[in-house]
Design a protein around this motif. Structure first.
Motif, PDB file in Angstrom:
ATOM      1  N   LEU A   6       3.467   1.750  -1.810  1.00 53.22           N
ATOM      2  CA  LEU A   6       4.224   2.064  -2.794  1.00 53.22           C
ATOM      3  C   LEU A   6       3.034   2.907  -3.342  1.00 53.22           C
ATOM      4  O   LEU A   6       3.683   3.644  -4.492  1.00 53.22           O
ATOM      5  N   LYS A   7       1.783   3.093  -3.240  1.00 51.31           N
ATOM      6  CA  LYS A   7       0.856   3.861  -4.084  1.00 51.31           C
ATOM      7  C   LYS A   7       0.190   4.917  -3.081  1.00 51.31           C
ATOM      8  O   LYS A   7      -0.467   5.665  -3.749  1.00 51.31           O
ATOM      9  N   ARG A   8       0.567   4.934  -1.969  1.00 50.05           N
ATOM     10  CA  ARG A   8      -0.064   5.972  -1.035  1.00 50.05           C
ATOM     11  C   ARG A   8       0.948   6.711  -0.348  1.00 50.05           C
ATOM     12  O   ARG A   8       1.355   6.488   0.723  1.00 50.05           O
ATOM     13  N   SER A   9       1.489   7.936  -1.178  1.00 50.42           N
ATOM     14  CA  SER A   9       2.443   8.748  -0.510  1.00 50.42           C
ATOM     15  C   SER A   9       2.444   9.477   0.541  1.00 50.42           C
ATOM     16  O   SER A   9       2.992   9.834   1.545  1.00 50.42           O
TER      17      SER A   9
ATOM     18  N   VAL B  26       1.726  -3.207  -8.884  1.00 56.23           N
ATOM     19  CA  VAL B  26       1.342  -2.010  -8.104  1.00 56.23           C
ATOM     20  C   VAL B  26       2.018  -0.840  -8.790  1.00 56.23           C
ATOM     21  O   VAL B  26       1.159   0.211  -8.570  1.00 56.23           O
ATOM     22  N   LYS B  27       3.366  -0.948  -9.000  1.00 55.38           N
ATOM     23  CA  LYS B  27       3.931   0.501  -9.527  1.00 55.38           C
ATOM     24  C   LYS B  27       3.382   0.532 -11.046  1.00 55.38           C
ATOM     25  O   LYS B  27       3.193   1.838 -11.400  1.00 55.38           O
ATOM     26  N   GLN B  28       3.060  -0.421 -11.561  1.00 48.09           N
ATOM     27  CA  GLN B  28       2.224  -0.255 -13.016  1.00 48.09           C
ATOM     28  C   GLN B  28       0.597   0.047 -12.674  1.00 48.09           C
ATOM     29  O   GLN B  28       0.097   0.308 -13.901  1.00 48.09           O
ATOM     30  N   LYS B  29       0.040  -0.102 -11.618  1.00 49.07           N
ATOM     31  CA  LYS B  29      -1.465   0.359 -11.266  1.00 49.07           C
ATOM     32  C   LYS B  29      -2.108  -0.908 -12.220  1.00 49.07           C
ATOM     33  O   LYS B  29      -3.211  -0.484 -12.657  1.00 49.07           O
TER      34      LYS B  29
ATOM     35  N   ARG C  20       2.615   7.072   3.671  1.00 49.97           N
ATOM     36  CA  ARG C  20       3.701   6.166   3.151  1.00 49.97           C
ATOM     37  C   ARG C  20       4.405   5.756   4.559  1.00 49.97           C
ATOM     38  O   ARG C  20       4.596   4.762   4.873  1.00 49.97           O
TER      39      ARG C  20
ATOM     40  N   GLN D  18       0.861  -1.148  -0.011  1.00 53.86           N
ATOM     41  CA  GLN D  18      -0.093  -0.064   0.094  1.00 53.86           C
ATOM     42  C   GLN D  18       0.774   1.285   0.143  1.00 53.86           C
ATOM     43  O   GLN D  18       0.596   2.182  -0.831  1.00 53.86           O
TER      44      GLN D  18
ATOM     45  N   GLU E 255      -2.846  -3.926 -10.454  1.00 55.41           N
ATOM     46  CA  GLU E 255      -2.986  -5.097  -9.177  1.00 55.41           C
ATOM     47  C   GLU E 255      -4.143  -5.884  -9.582  1.00 55.41           C
ATOM     48  O   GLU E 255      -4.180  -7.182  -9.185  1.00 55.41           O
TER      49      GLU E 255
END
Length: 243
Positions: A58-61, A110-113, A64, A56, A115
């Protein structure tokens, strides 16, 4: 997850709880159950809890730091719990290799969105199935045909669940996904025979009927969750009898 008050971070997907427990129980029953399996399960559970906030983060700055804090807390508990099982069965360490490789694939998605990609689902399912293989090895099992069967049966069951869930939510109305889900659940009935466990066809009858009846239809999340709970319970109970 309570992002407003930044409270404790726990996974909210009910499917994850089934996948963390069912493969482990399957592997434990396939080998020799021991009291120390409890400590191994604690380690496995907290490893799962640690991976959730990590992914999580990785996508919720904005959250984080909070997420990574909880990932570290869970990770430390997992590490403390696994020390004794590792001393008892050092070969458990080898499961870390496929775990890390599969987790890297999850991280990439996740990085590529992406999932929700079926490949990402498959990698996550294989990670959970490793828990079953580890529980079997820990219970005086070996790197043998039974371990392969434990891994395969867990994997194909939960991959079928992933197909079914897609047909009732994100891919509802997509006839190709419905056909694929139905065909998949028919074809996996061959697997128990191919592996030499013909009676293991039985725990796959319920997911076949569920899919034929409900795939592609509108369904409330609670009903889907109940079906998944019932399916998981019958899978482990029937497997325990016939495996």
């Amino acid at each position: 997850m309570d992002t407003k008050n930044k409270g404790i971070v726990i996974p909210h997907e009910h499917g994850g709880w089934a996948m963390i427990s069912v493969p482990f129980l399957f592997g434990m029953m396939a080998g020799t159950p021991q009291w120390s399996h409890g400590l191994l399960f604690v380690a496995w559970l907290f490893l799962y809890l640690a991976s959730y906030p990590f992914l999580q983060a990785l996508k919720r700055s904005k959250q984080r730091a909070h997420l990574l804090k909880w990932s570290a807390i869970y990770g430390i508990i997992a590490l403390a719990a696994v020390l004794a099982p590792l001393i008892q069965k050092p070969a458990l360490f080898y499961f870390g290799i496929p775990f890390v490789l599969l987790l890297i694939v999850n991280i990439w998605h996740v990085k590529q969105k992406s999932e929700r990609a079926i490949i990402n689902d498959l990698c996550a399912i294989l990670i959970f199935s490793l828990g079953g293989a580890a529980a079997y090895l820990f219970g005086d099992g070996g790197w043998d045909w039974t371990m392969l069967a434990v891994t395969v049966f867990n994997s194909i069951y939960f991959l079928g669940t992933a197909f079914f869930v897609k047909t009732i939510f994100r891919e509802r109305g997509n006839s190709k996904w419905k056909t694929a889900a139905n065909l998949y659940h028919v074809l996996i009935l061959v697997v128990p025979w191919a592996l030499g466990y013909p009676w293991m066809v039985l725990p796959f009858i319920f997911p076949l009927i569920r899919t034929l009846l409900f795939a592609g239809k509108q369904m409330r999340p609670m009903k889907a969750g109940i079906l998944e709970i019932v399916g998981s319970v019958q899978f482990i109970v029937v497997s325990w009898v016939v495996f």
